[in-house]
Each structure stands twice: as C-alpha cells, then as structure tokens.
Design a protein around this motif. Structure first.
Motif, PDB file in Angstrom:
ATOM      1  N   GLU A  26      -2.812   6.617   5.396  1.00  8.44           N
ATOM      2  CA  GLU A  26      -2.788   5.198   5.755  1.00  8.44           C
ATOM      3  C   GLU A  26      -4.195   4.607   5.922  1.00  8.44           C
ATOM      4  O   GLU A  26      -4.539   3.583   5.350  1.00  8.44           O
ATOM      5  CB  GLU A  26      -2.003   5.081   7.077  1.00  8.44           C
ATOM      6  CG  GLU A  26      -1.717   3.675   7.537  1.00  8.44           C
ATOM      7  CD  GLU A  26      -0.527   3.055   6.831  1.00  8.44           C
ATOM      8  OE1 GLU A  26       0.397   3.804   6.440  1.00  8.44           O
ATOM      9  OE2 GLU A  26      -0.539   1.828   6.665  1.00  8.44           O
ATOM     10  N   SER A  62      -6.883  -2.211  -0.150  1.00 12.95           N
ATOM     11  CA  SER A  62      -6.368  -3.589  -0.141  1.00 12.95           C
ATOM     12  C   SER A  62      -7.527  -4.570  -0.099  1.00 12.95           C
ATOM     13  O   SER A  62      -7.452  -5.639  -0.688  1.00 12.95           O
ATOM     14  CB  SER A  62      -5.394  -3.804   1.013  1.00 12.95           C
ATOM     15  OG  SER A  62      -5.965  -3.403   2.221  1.00 12.95           O
ATOM     16  N   MET A 109       0.821  -1.220   0.000  1.00 13.76           N
ATOM     17  CA  MET A 109       0.000   0.000   0.000  1.00 13.76           C
ATOM     18  C   MET A 109       0.848   1.260   0.000  1.00 13.76           C
ATOM     19  O   MET A 109       0.347   2.365  -0.091  1.00 13.76           O
ATOM     20  CB  MET A 109      -0.928  -0.005   1.219  1.00 13.76           C
ATOM     21  CG  MET A 109      -2.064  -0.997   1.076  1.00 13.76           C
ATOM     22  SD  MET A 109      -3.095  -0.661  -0.374  1.00 13.76           S
ATOM     23  CE  MET A 109      -2.817  -2.142  -1.326  1.00 13.76           C
ATOM     24  N   THR A 133      -6.148   3.589   2.938  1.00 19.03           N
ATOM     25  CA  THR A 133      -5.648   2.533   2.047  1.00 19.03           C
ATOM     26  C   THR A 133      -6.256   1.177   2.398  1.00 19.03           C
ATOM     27  O   THR A 133      -6.184   0.255   1.609  1.00 19.03           O
ATOM     28  CB  THR A 133      -4.106   2.399   2.105  1.00 19.03           C
ATOM     29  OG1 THR A 133      -3.744   2.006   3.428  1.00 19.03           O
ATOM     30  CG2 THR A 133      -3.414   3.680   1.729  1.00 19.03           C
ATOM     31  N   TYR A 134      -6.865   1.043   3.614  1.00 15.69           N
ATOM     32  CA  TYR A 134      -7.439  -0.262   3.970  1.00 15.69           C
ATOM     33  C   TYR A 134      -8.506  -0.726   2.980  1.00 15.69           C
ATOM     34  O   TYR A 134      -8.461  -1.870   2.520  1.00 15.69           O
ATOM     35  CB  TYR A 134      -7.991  -0.250   5.405  1.00 15.69           C
ATOM     36  CG  TYR A 134      -6.928   0.047   6.433  1.00 15.69           C
ATOM     37  CD1 TYR A 134      -5.681  -0.566   6.352  1.00 15.69           C
ATOM     38  CD2 TYR A 134      -7.155   0.945   7.460  1.00 15.69           C
ATOM     39  CE1 TYR A 134      -4.683  -0.274   7.271  1.00 15.69           C
ATOM     40  CE2 TYR A 134      -6.167   1.244   8.392  1.00 15.69           C
ATOM     41  CZ  TYR A 134      -4.933   0.630   8.286  1.00 15.69           C
ATOM     42  OH  TYR A 134      -3.952   0.924   9.178  1.00 15.69           O
ATOM     43  N   THR A 148      -3.622  -3.298  -5.763  1.00 16.08           N
ATOM     44  CA  THR A 148      -2.294  -3.493  -5.226  1.00 16.08           C
ATOM     45  C   THR A 148      -1.391  -2.301  -5.501  1.00 16.08           C
ATOM     46  O   THR A 148      -0.476  -2.023  -4.744  1.00 16.08           O
ATOM     47  CB  THR A 148      -1.665  -4.753  -5.817  1.00 16.08           C
ATOM     48  OG1 THR A 148      -1.809  -4.682  -7.219  1.00 16.08           O
ATOM     49  CG2 THR A 148      -2.367  -5.992  -5.284  1.00 16.08           C
ATOM     50  N   LYS A 149      -1.657  -1.624  -6.599  1.00 14.20           N
ATOM     51  CA  LYS A 149      -0.881  -0.412  -6.882  1.00 14.20           C
ATOM     52  C   LYS A 149      -1.735   0.526  -7.715  1.00 14.20           C
ATOM     53  O   LYS A 149      -2.685   0.095  -8.356  1.00 14.20           O
ATOM     54  CB  LYS A 149       0.412  -0.775  -7.614  1.00 14.20           C
ATOM     55  CG  LYS A 149       0.175  -1.417  -8.945  1.00 14.20           C
ATOM     56  CD  LYS A 149       1.468  -1.530  -9.704  1.00 14.20           C
ATOM     57  CE  LYS A 149       1.236  -1.932 -11.135  1.00 14.20           C
ATOM     58  NZ  LYS A 149       1.462  -1.010 -12.163  1.00 14.20           N
ATOM     59  N   PHE A 169       0.431   3.762  -2.667  1.00 14.48           N
ATOM     60  CA  PHE A 169      -0.680   4.716  -2.556  1.00 14.48           C
ATOM     61  C   PHE A 169      -0.351   5.839  -1.564  1.00 14.48           C
ATOM     62  O   PHE A 169      -0.651   6.999  -1.827  1.00 14.48           O
ATOM     63  CB  PHE A 169      -1.970   4.012  -2.130  1.00 14.48           C
ATOM     64  CG  PHE A 169      -2.635   3.254  -3.253  1.00 14.48           C
ATOM     65  CD1 PHE A 169      -3.389   3.923  -4.209  1.00 14.48           C
ATOM     66  CD2 PHE A 169      -2.495   1.883  -3.341  1.00 14.48           C
ATOM     67  CE1 PHE A 169      -4.003   3.231  -5.241  1.00 14.48           C
ATOM     68  CE2 PHE A 169      -3.104   1.183  -4.380  1.00 14.48           C
ATOM     69  CZ  PHE A 169      -3.862   1.847  -5.328  1.00 14.48           C
ATOM     70  N   THR A 170       0.267   5.466  -0.430  1.00 10.15           N
ATOM     71  CA  THR A 170       0.569   6.515   0.548  1.00 10.15           C
ATOM     72  C   THR A 170       1.586   7.499  -0.032  1.00 10.15           C
ATOM     73  O   THR A 170       1.541   8.684   0.259  1.00 10.15           O
ATOM     74  CB  THR A 170       1.096   5.930   1.878  1.00 10.15           C
ATOM     75  OG1 THR A 170       2.134   5.001   1.603  1.00 10.15           O
ATOM     76  CG2 THR A 170       0.009   5.226   2.650  1.00 10.15           C
TER      77      THR A 170
END
Ligand code: ADP
Ligand code: MG
Length: 538
Positions: free
Chosen positions: A11, A18, A1, A14-15, A23-24, A4-5
């Motif tokens: 953070e 996933s 992740m 981003t949960y 994935t990217k 993304f950050t």
C-alpha cells in the motif's frame, strides 16, 4: 491502486504511483511484477520501449531492498541518458523510502563517483564501461549484490558492451537474481542468458499495435487555445460522437463545464462521481443524448462503445501504451474513426517518442478554419431548405408573395436567413488561434536525401549491420531507409531520407562522444575525414 497492490506492491509504495498519475499497471508490469516479487527466480522480459519496464524492476527493488548502506543492486544501461533516466524514475517511485541510488557513467569525474560510492549506496545504475572501471580500481565491489539488472540489453550489445558485461557477470556473487530487459532478443543475448543466468522465466509482450481503421492526427497548439480548437473540431464534424481524455478529474470537470456553457451536450466522467452518476452518464452517452464525453483514463476503462467518431487527447498521454489504449476506443468493429492529439511545444519530444514507438502513421494537420466551419453550416442549412421544398408549403405562399413585393428577392431572402440563422454565422463566436511559438524547425525537407556522419567505425567493431542496428534501435528508423553505408576506421557515413534524418538527429541529439555529437550532418565529407584523421594523429 488496487490493481497494483494485487500484484504484490505494498500500500505505502502505491502513493508515489498515484502522484505520478499511474492508474493501472502496464501489461509488462502486470506480467513481471508478480514474478519479480514472489518467485526467487531470474527473469528475461521482452517488451517494446515505452511500456514501463523501469517501474517493473524499480518497484521490485523498492519493495525488497533494505535501507542500510550496503549496495544490493546493480543496474546496467547502455547510455548516460538512460542511466540518469532510470535513477530519476526510481527516485520518483521510492516515496518515503530512504534507499539511495547513484548514477555512474563515463564523462563524469571518477573521484566524485568514488566519494559517493564510499558514503554507502543501495542501488548503482551505470554504463558497463565505467562500472568495470570502478570494479577494476576496487572502488566498487559486488560481494553483497542481490540483484543484477541488465536494461536495454540489446542496445548494450549493439554498442559493443557484451564483453564488459560478461566480465562484470564473473565478478558478481553466485547467489543473486538476474533480470534482463530487452526490446528484441538477438541470439547473442540468449546465449549470454543461458551461460550466466539461473532458472529463469521468459515474458514477452506485444503491446503497441494500433488499429489501422483509426486515422491518427495531431495539432500543434498553445495551451490557451485548446478549448477553442476543440470547439472548432466538434463544429466541423456535425456527427461528432466522441470521447475527450484529460489527465485529472479537475480538468475533466472544468472542460465539461466550459463545453456545457457553450451549449454543447457534454458530461464529465471520473472516479469522484458516484457509481449511480457514472452509470447514468454512460447510459445517456450510449443513447447519444450527450455526444461529448469528457473522461479520465480510469473512468473510461471498461467503456464498451463501438461507434465513436472521435477520440481526443486533450493533452499528450504519458506514454505510448496509454496512447494506444485510448485511441483503440475508436476505429473499432470495422468502423472508421479519428484520433486527435493536442500537442503544445512542451509536449513535442513526448509526442516524437510516441510517434516513434506507435508503428502507424500519426499525421500533423492544421486546425479547421473558421470559414470552413461557416461554409459547412451554410451547406447544412441549404440542404435543409432543399429538403423542405419536397413538401407542401402552399399555406405559406400568400405571405411569401407579400414579402417578395417589399424589396428585391435577394434582399428579402437574405433578411429571412439572417433573422433565422444569423447567430450561427457570427464570426465573433470563434476566437483566433495563435500560431504555435517555439515550433521546432524541420531541418531537412521530407523528400531530400541527407548524408549523415556517424562517429563510430571499424576499430570499434562496427559493421554495416551494427551501424544499422545501433541507429534504428534508438530512432526507430526502418532498415530499408538506409542507403550508401560507408565504413571507415573511426567513423562512417549513411544516407537517409530527410524525415528519417530529422528523427535520427533528434534521437541522438544528447548522445555525445568526447563532447562531439555522435551523429551529425556530413558537412563536406573530405573535411570531416581530414579532421578525424588529424585528431587521431595528434
Ligand atoms: P521502457 O523502459 O519500457 O522503455 P519506461 O520505464 O521508460 O519504459 O516508461 C515509459 C514512461 O511510462 C515513463 O514516463 C513512465 O513514468 C511511464 N509509466 C510507467 N509505468 C506506467 C503506468 N503503469 N502508468 C502510466 N505511466 C507509466
Ligand atoms: Mg527502459
């Protein structure tokens, strides 16, 4: 992740990513999110369908909007389906955030929409016509608007929404940011942008271009038969050296284990393995000690292997960009390769979408038959025996004479072959593969031309050009396939080959005009004309 950050996504946001299996970032996300998040500037982004534009602006709104009951963002999209899709996508991305999002489109009760708006929302997603309706009635107001987003701007233009959009623009506050997303950039969109937008950045990507050295095929198959199908594919390709993509780490492990149980030389590759294990696995694969590597997208990312014979999508990738990325791993460096995708009935529409976006041909083929595999094995063994005849076998002559004296030559050779190779020819090694249920019927044969009725005509401002643009934007039908376009006041006709007709009908299947399909097969032209003229007269 981390990828993304790095773009500025916090953070906690981003949960959901996933969980969705992102994935990217896609290319357009990588290029636009930093601008959207970190610069107080407008944006025009041009990228093909299926490249993840919704998440680019959706994530920005989730990062930036306040959880109050003030409407801070308005997103315009051309159709009801897209409006709903955008709401769904943003909802699935928002995680624990309490931002509220509502869809507003024609055909839904305006009172109900009014009630929802009154309760207080943060993001409104709507079609231009109905949004304007609410603005005119005073049931929606844009005083606190911070973000004004036009999605699929070119399609809104094609559908004749440009004046509505201009009117809405005039009702937005001076200080706001405007993001415009579009697959193409016709002149009128540029003019709109120049007129109504502030300083903006222009980002364009050309993602989905596939390498034509890769032969792309797909098999329609039931979920339970995938493993059997994979074994057949490996068996019919004696030089198989391939990468199998699975969606999750668990799937990767399970599949690699099943392959090993059936004596294939296979290994799993995914992010839960230690760095050391991953390196070793890759090393073995590069040296061809193993020839079947089962991997997740992430694990296979940096993989630099040029001469793969096969890339197999064990399930249909989530979007065209991932598809292109995966199959780009074969057919490289001037070598030819084959990509194979397994498509179950529940993946049919996802696959149609990919086929439409990826401009190269993806052919449907039947799975290898058991007899073909057995014949191939036989040929291999025959070749080996012929090869052996070139060498000195004289030390075995005495024994051979002895054996040939026992029975007829056929019987003797047969028993030797069976003894040595019998186990490879047992049909029980292979399972039957079921025919696919829930198969979509082809409505029209590929070659026959089909006449289609389109419920849009001159009075709506349609021209031949606009009819072509309108239909091809949604279905991907190339302009040259259109024939005999006939325009009337309230409707039109076009003629296209059967294959394109299937695609067009499928793409417009859910798009209706007063509950009648907007495009359908022209029954008898005269009846249709009668029907529409009568309806008008009532
Ligand atoms: P576009 O608006 O560019 O046509 P969408 O926003 O509709 O594309 O996205 C297409 C699909 O790709 C959706 O199913 C979405 O969930 C998925 N998607 C978006 N971003 C990613 C990503 N970074 N990784 C994987 N899938 C993604
Ligand atoms: Mg979109």
């Amino acid at each position: 992740m981390e990828s993304f950050t790095k773009l500025g996504i916090s953070e906690k946001n981003t949960y959901p990513l996933s969980r969705k299996g992102f994935t990217k970032p896609t290319e357009i996300q990588e290029l636009t999110i930093p601008i959207l998040l970190n610069k107080e500037i407008d944006l025009i982004a041009q990228a093909q369908t299926g490249t993840g534009k919704t998440a680019a602006f959706g994530l920005t709104l989730i990062e930036r909007l306040e959880e109050n009951n003030i409407m801070q963002a308005l997103i315009l999209a051309p159709t009801r389906e897209l409006v709903v899709q955008i709401c769904d996508e943003i909802n699935s991305l928002k995680g624990s955030s309490r931002l509220s999002i509502i869809p507003i489109y024609g055909g839904q009760s305006i009172d109900l929409q009014f009630k929802k708006l009154k309760k207080g929302v943060n993001i409104v997603v709507g079609t231009p016509g109905r949004i304007l309706d609410h603005l005119n009635r005073g049931t929606l107001e844009l005083n606190n608007l911070k973000y004004f987003i036009l999605d699929e701007a070119d399609e809104m233009l094609n559908m004749g929404f440009i004046e509505d959009i201009e009117t809405i623009f005039k009702l937005t506050p001076e200080k706001k940011r405007v993001f415009l997303f579009s697959a193409t950039m016709p002149h009128r969109i540029q003019k709109l942008a120049e007129h109504y937008m502030g300083d903006y950045e222009f980002i364009k990507t050309n993602t989905t271009i596939t390498t034509n050295l890769t032969t792309q095929i797909y098999h329609e198959i039931m979920e339970d038969d995938k493993f059997e199908a994979l074994c057949r594919i490996i068996d019919i390709n004696p030089d198989f050296y391939g990468l199998i993509f699975c969606q999750t780490k668990i799937e990767v492990d399970q599949l690699a284990n099943k392959l090993i149980e059936r004596s294939y030389s296979s290994e799993p590759l995914h992010g839960d393995l230690s760095q050391y294990q991953r390196e070793r696995t890759l090393e073995k694969f590069k040296k061809k000690y193993t020839n079947v590597l089962v991997a997740t997208d992430v694990a296979a990312r940096g993989l630099d292997i040029n001469d793969l014979t096969h890339v197999i999508n064990y399930s249909v990738p989530q979007n065209p960009e991932i598809y292109v990325h995966r199959i780009g791993r074969t057919g490289r460096a001037g070598k030819t390769g084959t990509s194979i995708t397994f498509v179950t009935p529940s993946d049919f529409s996802k696959m149609d979408f990919i086929k439409r976006i990826v401009k190269s041909e993806i052919k449907r083929e039947d799975l290898p038959q058991i007899d073909d595999i057995l014949n191939l094995k036989k040929d291999k063994i025959t070749d080996n025996i012929k090869e052996r005849l070139n060498y000195d076998n004289s030390d075995f002559h005495e024994w051979a004479k002895e054996l040939l004296g026992i029975d007829t030559p056929e019987e003797v050779v047969a028993s030797i072959l069976k003894n040595a190779y019998g186990k490879f020819f047992d049909k029980k090694n292979y399972k039957e593969i079921k025919a696919v249920k829930g198969k979509r019927e082809r409505v029209y044969s590929e070659d026959n031309k089909v006449r289609l009725f389109v419920a849009k005509g001159k009075l709506e401002g349609m021209t031949k050009r606009k009819i072509i643009d309108f239909i091809s934007a949604k279905s991907g039908t190339p302009e040259r396939k259109f024939e005999q376009i006939q325009l009337f006041d309230n409707f039109s006709f076009i003629t296209v080959p059967g294959k394109e007709a299937d695609m067009i009908l499928h793409s417009f299947k859910n798009i209706k005009n007063n509950s009648k399909p907007i495009i359908e097969k022209a029954k008898a032209a005269t009846k249709k004309v009668d029907f529409y003229e009568k309806k008008k007269a009532v």
